[in-house]
Design a protein around this motif. Sequence first.
Motif, PDB file in Angstrom:
ATOM      1  N   PRO A  83      27.164  40.767 -18.552  1.00 22.87           N
ATOM      2  CA  PRO A  83      26.980  41.836 -17.404  1.00 22.87           C
ATOM      3  C   PRO A  83      25.631  41.936 -17.211  1.00 22.87           C
ATOM      4  O   PRO A  83      24.918  41.763 -18.146  1.00 22.87           O
ATOM      5  N   LEU A  84      25.260  42.543 -16.130  1.00 16.37           N
ATOM      6  CA  LEU A  84      24.131  42.960 -15.934  1.00 16.37           C
ATOM      7  C   LEU A  84      24.029  44.362 -15.554  1.00 16.37           C
ATOM      8  O   LEU A  84      24.851  45.031 -14.719  1.00 16.37           O
ATOM      9  N   TYR A  85      23.176  45.323 -16.340  1.00 16.56           N
ATOM     10  CA  TYR A  85      23.058  46.590 -16.111  1.00 16.56           C
ATOM     11  C   TYR A  85      21.615  46.691 -14.991  1.00 16.56           C
ATOM     12  O   TYR A  85      20.675  46.281 -15.303  1.00 16.56           O
ATOM     13  N   ALA A  86      21.999  47.273 -13.769  1.00 12.50           N
ATOM     14  CA  ALA A  86      21.078  47.418 -12.694  1.00 12.50           C
ATOM     15  C   ALA A  86      20.726  48.629 -12.409  1.00 12.50           C
ATOM     16  O   ALA A  86      21.555  49.804 -12.308  1.00 12.50           O
ATOM     17  N   MET A  87      19.283  49.061 -12.796  1.00 14.23           N
ATOM     18  CA  MET A  87      18.894  50.496 -12.382  1.00 14.23           C
ATOM     19  C   MET A  87      17.909  50.147 -11.436  1.00 14.23           C
ATOM     20  O   MET A  87      16.758  49.225 -11.165  1.00 14.23           O
TER      21      MET A  87
END
Length: 145
Positions: A83-87
């Motif tokens: 999964p990708l955590y995007a900030m």
Amino acid sequence: MDIRIAAYGVIIDQGRMLLSHWNEHGRSGWTLPGGGIEGSEHPLEAAVREIREETGYDAEIDRLLGIDTMVIPAERRNTGQAPLYAMRVVYRAHVVGGELRNEVGGSSDEARWVRLEEIPRLKRVSLLDIGLRLNAEEPADGRQR
């Protein structure tokens, strides 16, 4: 989980908003000009650089509007297994120079000024709506936009 930090600019002038058309991995939509932070770059510097790369304009940052985060599940990603955590760091900015042009060889294929009333009819990514909401929630900074 993978992590991506990016910085973007909300640029509104005379009832128009500067937008970038994201077009990557078979998906596309209008969004805020901006993108990923490189190395130890500060988000403010990244926003200015990305605005220049995607639109041809030199910009100055006026203020931080907010930070948005989301997690993209692995099965929705085109690359990577996790999964990708995007900030996403969102600034209000204004143009100080340069000329409108499209990015070459990047993830966007067009830059355009769009009248604010036309934006709801565009195919757009959620970040554009987030940027508009954050901008509306922040008090005016004295600039005539």
